[in-house]
Design an enzyme around this catalytic site. Structure first.
Site, PDB file in Angstrom:
ATOM      1  N   TYR A 107      -2.515  14.943   9.717  1.00  0.00           N
ATOM      2  CA  TYR A 107      -2.244  16.362   9.967  1.00  0.00           C
ATOM      3  C   TYR A 107      -3.517  17.173   9.752  1.00  0.00           C
ATOM      4  O   TYR A 107      -3.790  18.121  10.498  1.00  0.00           O
ATOM      5  CB  TYR A 107      -1.114  16.856   9.065  1.00  0.00           C
ATOM      6  CG  TYR A 107       0.219  16.249   9.427  1.00  0.00           C
ATOM      7  CD1 TYR A 107       1.017  16.817  10.408  1.00  0.00           C
ATOM      8  CD2 TYR A 107       0.671  15.096   8.796  1.00  0.00           C
ATOM      9  CE1 TYR A 107       2.236  16.257  10.763  1.00  0.00           C
ATOM     10  CE2 TYR A 107       1.886  14.526   9.131  1.00  0.00           C
ATOM     11  CZ  TYR A 107       2.669  15.104  10.111  1.00  0.00           C
ATOM     12  OH  TYR A 107       3.867  14.542  10.458  1.00  0.00           O
ATOM     13  N   ASN A 130       8.109  19.590  18.316  1.00  0.00           N
ATOM     14  CA  ASN A 130       7.676  19.064  19.604  1.00  0.00           C
ATOM     15  C   ASN A 130       8.885  18.670  20.457  1.00  0.00           C
ATOM     16  O   ASN A 130       9.650  17.790  20.072  1.00  0.00           O
ATOM     17  CB  ASN A 130       6.769  17.846  19.370  1.00  0.00           C
ATOM     18  CG  ASN A 130       6.342  17.163  20.635  1.00  0.00           C
ATOM     19  OD1 ASN A 130       6.474  17.679  21.727  1.00  0.00           O
ATOM     20  ND2 ASN A 130       5.827  15.952  20.491  1.00  0.00           N
ATOM     21  N   CYS A 138       3.431  13.053  19.167  1.00  0.00           N
ATOM     22  CA  CYS A 138       3.529  13.465  17.766  1.00  0.00           C
ATOM     23  C   CYS A 138       3.685  12.266  16.833  1.00  0.00           C
ATOM     24  O   CYS A 138       3.357  12.356  15.651  1.00  0.00           O
ATOM     25  CB  CYS A 138       4.673  14.449  17.574  1.00  0.00           C
ATOM     26  SG  CYS A 138       6.274  13.861  18.143  1.00  0.00           S
ATOM     27  N   HIS A 139       4.142  11.139  17.369  1.00  0.00           N
ATOM     28  CA  HIS A 139       4.290   9.934  16.551  1.00  0.00           C
ATOM     29  C   HIS A 139       2.941   9.417  16.057  1.00  0.00           C
ATOM     30  O   HIS A 139       2.894   8.640  15.106  1.00  0.00           O
ATOM     31  CB  HIS A 139       5.016   8.838  17.345  1.00  0.00           C
ATOM     32  CG  HIS A 139       4.312   8.439  18.605  1.00  0.00           C
ATOM     33  ND1 HIS A 139       4.453   9.155  19.779  1.00  0.00           N
ATOM     34  CD2 HIS A 139       3.448   7.432  18.873  1.00  0.00           C
ATOM     35  CE1 HIS A 139       3.708   8.594  20.724  1.00  0.00           C
ATOM     36  NE2 HIS A 139       3.086   7.542  20.195  1.00  0.00           N
ATOM     37  N   GLU A 165       2.472   0.604  20.495  1.00  0.00           N
ATOM     38  CA  GLU A 165       1.088   0.912  20.831  1.00  0.00           C
ATOM     39  C   GLU A 165       0.094   0.021  20.081  1.00  0.00           C
ATOM     40  O   GLU A 165      -1.112   0.222  20.179  1.00  0.00           O
ATOM     41  CB  GLU A 165       0.784   2.379  20.530  1.00  0.00           C
ATOM     42  CG  GLU A 165       1.544   3.340  21.406  1.00  0.00           C
ATOM     43  CD  GLU A 165       1.125   4.790  21.204  1.00  0.00           C
ATOM     44  OE1 GLU A 165       0.084   5.048  20.557  1.00  0.00           O
ATOM     45  OE2 GLU A 165       1.841   5.674  21.696  1.00  0.00           O
TER      46      GLU A 165
END
Length: 180
Positions: A107, A130, A138-139, A165
């Site tokens: 963040y 979001n 946002c993940h 990912e």
């Protein structure tokens, strides 16, 4: 946003149905599978929105999401969006697109990247609102210690998306309300 100009389309991600919502201008929401959405507090009934497969095909979003959920690196940065939020929220959501596939930022890094280093909490609050998880990634935002800290779809969903990912060994230690 007027319901009369919104459309929905169901896609499958992690063998579960997700609901994609769009207007003629662009994609506006991606809603988690029903069980997750209920736990996350989503109450709107999207089933009343008409389907418009041609609109979603025009935006190229269905193919990209299907490839993404199949584990293929996909970019969403040129998909037209029609998201609703404050100017600050929209600037945070736009900044999310700068986080590379398979990487995480804290963040604090997000706030720094926006030239707002003292706005870490405000950035976190905007990320939490979001409307397009996955598309606006946002993940990929984690706590300062690298741990998973919050995600409206639940920390297990966040962990699964990151694993897709190639980001593994994430510890879901966030607030109790996200532990589902």
């Amino acid at each position: 946003m007027n319901d009369d100009n919104r459309y929905r389309q169901t896609i499958i991600g992690f063998a579960q149905p997700w609901t994609l919502v769009a207007t003629e201008q662009g994609i506006s929401e991606l809603i988690y599978p029903p069980q997750v959405a209920e736990q996350a507090g989503f109450t709107e009934d999207y089933s009343r929105l008409p389907e418009n497969p041609e609109l979603f095909a025009k935006f190229g979003i269905i193919d990209r999401l299907e490839r993404y959920f199949a584990g293929e690196p996909v970019e969403f940065d040129d998909v037209p969006l029609d998201v609703r939020g404050t100017p600050f929220q929209r600037s945070v959501w736009a900044a999310l697109q700068r986080i590379p596939y398979g990487k995480t930022w804290t963040y604090g890094q997000m706030a720094e990247a926006m030239d707002k280093p003292s706005a870490v909490r405000a950035v976190g609050t905007a990320i939490g609102r979001n409307p397009l998880p996955v598309v606006l990634p946002c993940h990929r935002v984690v706590g300062s210690n690298g741990a998973l800290t919050g995600f409206r779809g639940g920390l297990e969903m966040k962990k699964a998306i990151l694993a897709l990912e190639g980001v593994a060994a994430m510890n879901p230690t966030g607030h109790e309300r996200f532990r589902f």
